[in-house]
Design an enzyme around this catalytic site. Sequence first.
Site, PDB file in Angstrom:
ATOM      1  N   GLU A 291      42.932  58.886  36.595  1.00  0.00           N
ATOM      2  CA  GLU A 291      41.823  57.925  36.547  1.00  0.00           C
ATOM      3  C   GLU A 291      42.184  56.608  37.227  1.00  0.00           C
ATOM      4  O   GLU A 291      42.259  55.562  36.574  1.00  0.00           O
ATOM      5  CB  GLU A 291      41.468  57.632  35.081  1.00  0.00           C
ATOM      6  CG  GLU A 291      41.000  58.848  34.317  1.00  0.00           C
ATOM      7  CD  GLU A 291      40.825  58.591  32.823  1.00  0.00           C
ATOM      8  OE1 GLU A 291      39.995  59.244  32.205  1.00  0.00           O
ATOM      9  OE2 GLU A 291      41.561  57.722  32.272  1.00  0.00           O
ATOM     10  N   PRO A 292      42.411  56.629  38.533  1.00  0.00           N
ATOM     11  CA  PRO A 292      42.760  55.381  39.201  1.00  0.00           C
ATOM     12  C   PRO A 292      41.556  54.450  39.308  1.00  0.00           C
ATOM     13  O   PRO A 292      40.459  54.901  39.642  1.00  0.00           O
ATOM     14  CB  PRO A 292      43.206  55.843  40.596  1.00  0.00           C
ATOM     15  CG  PRO A 292      42.466  57.123  40.818  1.00  0.00           C
ATOM     16  CD  PRO A 292      42.303  57.762  39.455  1.00  0.00           C
ATOM     17  N   GLY A 293      41.745  53.190  38.988  1.00  0.00           N
ATOM     18  CA  GLY A 293      40.667  52.213  39.127  1.00  0.00           C
ATOM     19  C   GLY A 293      41.075  51.153  40.129  1.00  0.00           C
ATOM     20  O   GLY A 293      40.609  51.115  41.263  1.00  0.00           O
ATOM     21  N   ARG A 294      42.025  50.315  39.698  1.00  0.00           N
ATOM     22  CA  ARG A 294      42.493  49.214  40.531  1.00  0.00           C
ATOM     23  C   ARG A 294      42.919  49.673  41.928  1.00  0.00           C
ATOM     24  O   ARG A 294      42.579  49.051  42.937  1.00  0.00           O
ATOM     25  CB  ARG A 294      43.699  48.552  39.839  1.00  0.00           C
ATOM     26  CG  ARG A 294      44.248  47.345  40.572  1.00  0.00           C
ATOM     27  CD  ARG A 294      45.628  46.953  40.004  1.00  0.00           C
ATOM     28  NE  ARG A 294      45.660  46.890  38.573  1.00  0.00           N
ATOM     29  CZ  ARG A 294      45.294  45.830  37.846  1.00  0.00           C
ATOM     30  NH1 ARG A 294      44.898  44.741  38.452  1.00  0.00           N
ATOM     31  NH2 ARG A 294      45.351  45.871  36.529  1.00  0.00           N
ATOM     32  N   ARG A 331      40.597  36.566  36.931  1.00  0.00           N
ATOM     33  CA  ARG A 331      41.918  37.121  36.622  1.00  0.00           C
ATOM     34  C   ARG A 331      43.029  36.076  36.572  1.00  0.00           C
ATOM     35  O   ARG A 331      44.043  36.298  35.935  1.00  0.00           O
ATOM     36  CB  ARG A 331      42.269  38.271  37.583  1.00  0.00           C
ATOM     37  CG  ARG A 331      41.290  39.440  37.477  1.00  0.00           C
ATOM     38  CD  ARG A 331      41.767  40.712  38.157  1.00  0.00           C
ATOM     39  NE  ARG A 331      42.919  41.282  37.506  1.00  0.00           N
ATOM     40  CZ  ARG A 331      44.144  41.250  37.986  1.00  0.00           C
ATOM     41  NH1 ARG A 331      44.399  40.655  39.133  1.00  0.00           N
ATOM     42  NH2 ARG A 331      45.143  41.785  37.312  1.00  0.00           N
ATOM     43  N   TYR A 335      44.934  36.209  33.148  1.00  0.00           N
ATOM     44  CA  TYR A 335      46.276  36.827  33.199  1.00  0.00           C
ATOM     45  C   TYR A 335      47.278  36.057  34.054  1.00  0.00           C
ATOM     46  O   TYR A 335      48.412  36.511  34.221  1.00  0.00           O
ATOM     47  CB  TYR A 335      46.209  38.244  33.790  1.00  0.00           C
ATOM     48  CG  TYR A 335      45.086  39.114  33.308  1.00  0.00           C
ATOM     49  CD1 TYR A 335      45.037  39.568  31.992  1.00  0.00           C
ATOM     50  CD2 TYR A 335      44.085  39.514  34.188  1.00  0.00           C
ATOM     51  CE1 TYR A 335      44.002  40.388  31.575  1.00  0.00           C
ATOM     52  CE2 TYR A 335      43.055  40.339  33.773  1.00  0.00           C
ATOM     53  CZ  TYR A 335      43.015  40.767  32.464  1.00  0.00           C
ATOM     54  OH  TYR A 335      42.000  41.576  32.048  1.00  0.00           O
ATOM     55  N   CYS A 362      33.443  23.779  34.942  1.00  0.00           N
ATOM     56  CA  CYS A 362      33.877  22.604  34.199  1.00  0.00           C
ATOM     57  C   CYS A 362      34.995  22.986  33.251  1.00  0.00           C
ATOM     58  O   CYS A 362      34.785  23.107  32.036  1.00  0.00           O
ATOM     59  CB  CYS A 362      32.712  22.025  33.424  1.00  0.00           C
ATOM     60  SG  CYS A 362      31.562  21.283  34.536  1.00  0.00           S
ATOM     61  N   GLU A 363      36.165  23.208  33.820  1.00  0.00           N
ATOM     62  CA  GLU A 363      37.287  23.668  33.027  1.00  0.00           C
ATOM     63  C   GLU A 363      38.537  23.539  33.891  1.00  0.00           C
ATOM     64  O   GLU A 363      38.582  24.088  34.995  1.00  0.00           O
ATOM     65  CB  GLU A 363      37.015  25.143  32.661  1.00  0.00           C
ATOM     66  CG  GLU A 363      37.968  25.679  31.707  1.00  0.00           C
ATOM     67  CD  GLU A 363      37.338  26.688  30.728  1.00  0.00           C
ATOM     68  OE1 GLU A 363      36.124  26.649  30.471  1.00  0.00           O
ATOM     69  OE2 GLU A 363      38.121  27.496  30.234  1.00  0.00           O
ATOM     70  N   TYR A 391      38.341  44.515  39.098  1.00  0.00           N
ATOM     71  CA  TYR A 391      38.349  43.636  37.928  1.00  0.00           C
ATOM     72  C   TYR A 391      37.995  42.183  38.266  1.00  0.00           C
ATOM     73  O   TYR A 391      38.455  41.258  37.607  1.00  0.00           O
ATOM     74  CB  TYR A 391      39.693  43.715  37.190  1.00  0.00           C
ATOM     75  CG  TYR A 391      40.041  45.124  36.752  1.00  0.00           C
ATOM     76  CD1 TYR A 391      39.280  45.775  35.794  1.00  0.00           C
ATOM     77  CD2 TYR A 391      41.115  45.812  37.322  1.00  0.00           C
ATOM     78  CE1 TYR A 391      39.590  47.074  35.405  1.00  0.00           C
ATOM     79  CE2 TYR A 391      41.430  47.112  36.939  1.00  0.00           C
ATOM     80  CZ  TYR A 391      40.647  47.736  35.978  1.00  0.00           C
ATOM     81  OH  TYR A 391      40.950  49.012  35.598  1.00  0.00           O
TER      82      TYR A 391
HETATM   83  N1  LLP Z   1      41.772  55.000  32.385  1.00  0.00           N
HETATM   84  C1  LLP Z   1      41.713  54.301  31.251  1.00  0.00           C
HETATM   85  C2  LLP Z   1      41.518  55.000  29.982  1.00  0.00           C
HETATM   86  C3  LLP Z   1      41.827  52.906  31.277  1.00  0.00           C
HETATM   87  O1  LLP Z   1      41.788  52.222  30.143  1.00  0.00           O
HETATM   88  C4  LLP Z   1      41.997  52.250  32.516  1.00  0.00           C
HETATM   89  C5  LLP Z   1      42.086  50.795  32.589  1.00  0.00           C
HETATM   90  C6  LLP Z   1      42.031  53.022  33.688  1.00  0.00           C
HETATM   91  C7  LLP Z   1      41.928  54.401  33.583  1.00  0.00           C
HETATM   92  C8  LLP Z   1      42.196  52.422  35.049  1.00  0.00           C
HETATM   93  O2  LLP Z   1      43.402  51.775  35.192  1.00  0.00           O
HETATM   94  P1  LLP Z   1      43.814  51.155  36.624  1.00  0.00           P
HETATM   95  O3  LLP Z   1      44.059  52.317  37.552  1.00  0.00           O
HETATM   96  O4  LLP Z   1      42.692  50.327  37.081  1.00  0.00           O
HETATM   97  O5  LLP Z   1      45.026  50.368  36.349  1.00  0.00           O
HETATM   98  N2  LLP Z   1      41.174  43.899  33.430  1.00  0.00           N
HETATM   99  C9  LLP Z   1      42.577  44.195  33.644  1.00  0.00           C
HETATM  100  C10 LLP Z   1      42.841  45.675  33.741  1.00  0.00           C
HETATM  101  C11 LLP Z   1      42.407  46.434  32.508  1.00  0.00           C
HETATM  102  C12 LLP Z   1      42.628  47.908  32.627  1.00  0.00           C
HETATM  103  C13 LLP Z   1      42.004  48.620  31.481  1.00  0.00           C
HETATM  104  N3  LLP Z   1      42.047  50.045  31.556  1.00  0.00           N
HETATM  105  C14 LLP Z   1      43.028  43.493  34.923  1.00  0.00           C
HETATM  106  O6  LLP Z   1      42.222  42.833  35.560  1.00  0.00           O
HETATM  107  O7  LLP Z   1      44.193  43.567  35.281  1.00  0.00           O
END
Ligand code: LLP
Length: 432
Positions: A291-294, A331, A335, A362-363, A391
């Site tokens: 499940e790649p997101g980032r 971000r 973070y 305003c911060e 994100y």
């Molecule tokens: N699968 C599950 C169950 C997850 O909880 C996540 C991310 C992913 C896949 C995708 O992960 P990735 O490949 O994107 O690392 N808002 C934070 C990141 C939170 C990630 C939460 N879960 C940031 O901006 O760094």
Amino acid sequence: MFVSENLGINEKGHLTAGGMDTVELAQQYGTPLYVMDEQVVRSTLRRFHDSINRFYDGKGSVHYASKAFSCMEMCRIVASEGDGLDAVSIGELYTALKAGFPMEKVGFHGNNKTDEELSFALETGVGHIIVDNISELHRLEKIAAEKNTVPHIMFRIKPGIDAHTHDFVKTGQIDSKFGFALETGEALAAVKEALACSNVKLTGVHCHIGSQIFDIAPFEEAARVMLGFIAEIKKETGYEITELNLGGGFGIKYLNEHDPVPFETYLEKVSAVVKEECSRLGIARPFIYIEPGRSVAAPAGITLYTVGARKEIPNIRTYISVDGGMADSPRYILYGSEYEAIVANKASQERSEKVTIAGKCCESGDLIGENMSLQHAESGDIIAVCATGAYNYSMSSNYNRLQKPAVVFINNGESRIAVKRETLDDIIRNDI
Ligand code: LLP
């Protein structure tokens, strides 16, 4: 030269993304502006699914984690690559549905899904639901019985792996709000209970050990732990789990000093571990999901801003203020995440100063970054912040009643709006 491979410099000395002049994009669409390079999204997805084909005999699927960046156009692109989707709310499900996404290729996540969300997932025919806790199992079983259906489910497991990443995004440890614990027997008890339910079919187990992870070892270890659990389930109950979801978390390059492991290498090593462990434990090789997101969204994106004020505080710092900030780029304040920035209209010039890029909220903490190497920036210049595709848009807000920027996709020299810039009327749309 730049952190993202699709960036370059043209004959005018302007920054290009996917070969397109980013200064012209800023002029055409206005700023702040999110720009997403479709080719980067597609090629990254292909790198992932081609690696599964190559190293795991095609016995797996990529489910893009849409929490990183979700809009209908992104869903259409993922669908056209033949990949699936990890959706984490009714809003992400609805976006996919309205984009015509094949819902059987969607996995539905969440540590506290509502009955409304579970019902919606069943009505729209999602491929599987990743059940996080026992009360969810009970509620799902009841709703599925009412709807006379038998959804496929996976259990989210805490494999207890320290992925050496930022504390806020570590989700695989024991102290986590996500998933069932292995070591307390909670996970096995839940499996036994699910096997006794007639309105759910347990097909898989899932883990996600964190985000922006640079090491391969925690992924390998997580795979071992999960396969050990599959073997334990078989031994204890005789039931064979056929699917293993290994989550996302693959690290990417935000700064030049970052040296992420190529995605192919992750897949090669983890596939080898899965094959070895399956032989050793005497279990069948599961179908795998990642499940790649980032890693899919971030390198495809840049955010463009226009510089307003320049404020030099002698011996302290220089603030370059831009027309966006924490509302579209949360971000840094959340973070302390660091990014590379470039003055897009002066991209060929030397980075002659270290500055703080500030937003317009305003911060005091509303910064894009501190101590950033930048070309000399003045009012009217365009600043590009790199690798912002994940994100940022997805976590943007209307703080200070700012309008959310537009999202523009670029593809082979053409650009198109995927999400319109919010209007002032959008800001008051729900006000009564
Ligand atoms: N699968 C599950 C169950 C997850 O909880 C996540 C991310 C992913 C896949 C995708 O992960 P990735 O490949 O994107 O690392 N808002 C934070 C990141 C939170 C990630 C939460 N879960 C940031 O901006 O760094």
